[in-house]
Design an enzyme around this catalytic site. Structure first.
Site, short mmCIF file in Angstrom:
data_model
loop_
_atom_site.label_atom_id
_atom_site.label_comp_id
_atom_site.label_asym_id
_atom_site.label_seq_id
_atom_site.Cartn_x
_atom_site.Cartn_y
_atom_site.Cartn_z
N GLN A 155 -2.74 -4.33 -1.68
CA GLN A 155 -2.40 -3.56 -0.48
C GLN A 155 -2.72 -4.36 0.78
O GLN A 155 -3.80 -4.94 0.91
CB GLN A 155 -3.16 -2.23 -0.48
CG GLN A 155 -2.78 -1.28 0.63
CD GLN A 155 -1.35 -0.76 0.52
OE1 GLN A 155 -0.80 -0.61 -0.56
NE2 GLN A 155 -0.74 -0.48 1.66
N ASP A 190 5.87 -6.04 -5.41
CA ASP A 190 6.09 -5.93 -3.96
C ASP A 190 7.17 -6.90 -3.49
O ASP A 190 7.71 -6.75 -2.40
CB ASP A 190 4.80 -6.28 -3.21
CG ASP A 190 4.07 -5.07 -2.67
OD1 ASP A 190 4.73 -4.07 -2.36
OD2 ASP A 190 2.83 -5.15 -2.54
N LYS A 212 1.03 6.28 -3.75
CA LYS A 212 1.59 5.46 -4.84
C LYS A 212 1.05 5.94 -6.18
O LYS A 212 1.79 6.05 -7.15
CB LYS A 212 1.24 3.98 -4.62
CG LYS A 212 2.03 3.34 -3.49
CD LYS A 212 1.49 1.97 -3.09
CE LYS A 212 2.20 1.47 -1.84
NZ LYS A 212 1.64 0.24 -1.28
N1 GUN Z 1 1.01 -2.29 3.55
C1 GUN Z 1 2.00 -1.71 4.26
N2 GUN Z 1 3.14 -1.71 3.54
C2 GUN Z 1 2.86 -2.31 2.37
C3 GUN Z 1 3.64 -2.60 1.20
O1 GUN Z 1 4.84 -2.32 1.10
N3 GUN Z 1 2.99 -3.22 0.20
C4 GUN Z 1 1.68 -3.56 0.29
N4 GUN Z 1 1.12 -4.20 -0.75
N5 GUN Z 1 0.94 -3.31 1.34
C5 GUN Z 1 1.53 -2.68 2.38
#
Ligand code: GUN
Length: 281
Positions: free
Chosen positions: A96, A119, A52
């Site tokens: 996350q 998100d 990211k």
């Molecule tokens: N962990 C696995 N996929 C995601 C996601 O799309 N967003 C976040 N914040 N954590 C994750």
């Protein structure tokens, strides 16, 4: 018409468009800001967060990774959320997942300012989606929809079968596809006779993390196959839910793993960060 849906290529085209939106913001003296909060040492999470950050940099987004130890308390994390909710230079907040056991995950996503919820895990934003008044779309589901649209695969009137009922993929994706006029069936790991459902799908979407769950006799001739699953095989390679070589000839379109849905998820996250910035200025 390409049979293999190339998520990497499609995500690059989307990122090009996003870059011009970042440049337009830069002309106004604004740089999109994303706070990524990572708690603990989960291996997969560390890789996701690094990816990211790499894409954010590529697009000119200011991403800050805040690493906290696995014993971080609920109070401390809440304080951090309030700090970023109030920070005018931060337009998007991402916590996350998964979070350690002592953290109340639902409460944390309730506390994130819904305008910064890139998100789309906040109940307000999920509720908006339910009534077709979307502010943000969750990244993986909207990534799948973009892949279908960019491949000229229509959604309206199709029977779409989703395997997986998670809050971040299966459930929101079902709502979004219903909003687009699809007939949606949602299966899960407890579904009896999965093949009965999967073999009826015009578009089959699997998000379970079980390698080789989907083989040729599970699908209809000329079905579109979208693979959201991620797991590792004995060699340690990243694999999806679909037995790709086995299914390939019977499918009309298919997404590979890696290089299918994965790159789209990150591109859609960046799109949400830019949208959040545009909405906040
Ligand atoms: N962990 C696995 N996929 C995601 C996601 O799309 N967003 C976040 N914040 N954590 C994750």
């Amino acid at each position: 018409m390409e049979k293999i849906i190339d998520g990497k290529k499609i995500s690059e085209e989307i990122k090009k468009k996003l870059k011009s939106r970042v440049l337009a913001l830069a002309k106004k003296g604004i740089k999109p800001g994303l706070a990524v909060i990572l708690i603990g040492n989960d291996n997969a999470s560390q890789i996701y967060v690094k990816n990211k950050e790499r894409v954010a940099k590529e697009l000119g987004i200011n991403s800050q990774i805040i690493k906290m130890p696995s014993e971080t308390s609920q109070k401390k994390l809440e304080k951090l959320i309030f700090q970023y909710n109030a920070d005018k230079k931060i337009h998007g907040i991402l916590v996350q997942l998964p979070l350690p056991k002592q953290i109340d995950t639902k409460k944390i996503f309730n506390l994130i300012d819904s305008k910064k919820d890139v998100d789309c895990f906040n109940p307000e934003n999920i509720g908006r989606m339910m009534v077709n008044d979307t502010r943000f779309s969750p990244c993986t589901p909207i990534g799948v929809i973009e892949l279908l649209k960019k491949s000229d695969i229509s959604i309206e009137g199709k029977h779409i079968v989703i395997i997986g009922r998670s809050n971040i993929v299966g459930k929101p994706l079902a709502i979004m596809l219903i909003n687009l006029g699809a007939t949606v069936t949602i299966c899960n790991s407890k579904t009896k006779n999965l093949q009965k459902f999967s073999s009826q799908a015009d578009i089959l979407i699997s998000a379970t993390g079980h390698a080789k769950l989907i083989c040729a006799d599970m699908i209809k001739q000329n079905a579109v196959i979208v693979d959201i699953g991620v797991s590792r095989n004995a060699k340690g390679d990243l694999v999806g839910d679909v037995d790709y070589a086995n299914v390939y000839n019977k499918a009309s379109h298919i997404t590979p793993v890696p290089g299918g849905v994965g790159p789209m998820t990150i591109a859609m996250l960046m799109k949400n960060v830019i949208l959040a910035t545009e909405n906040q200025i």
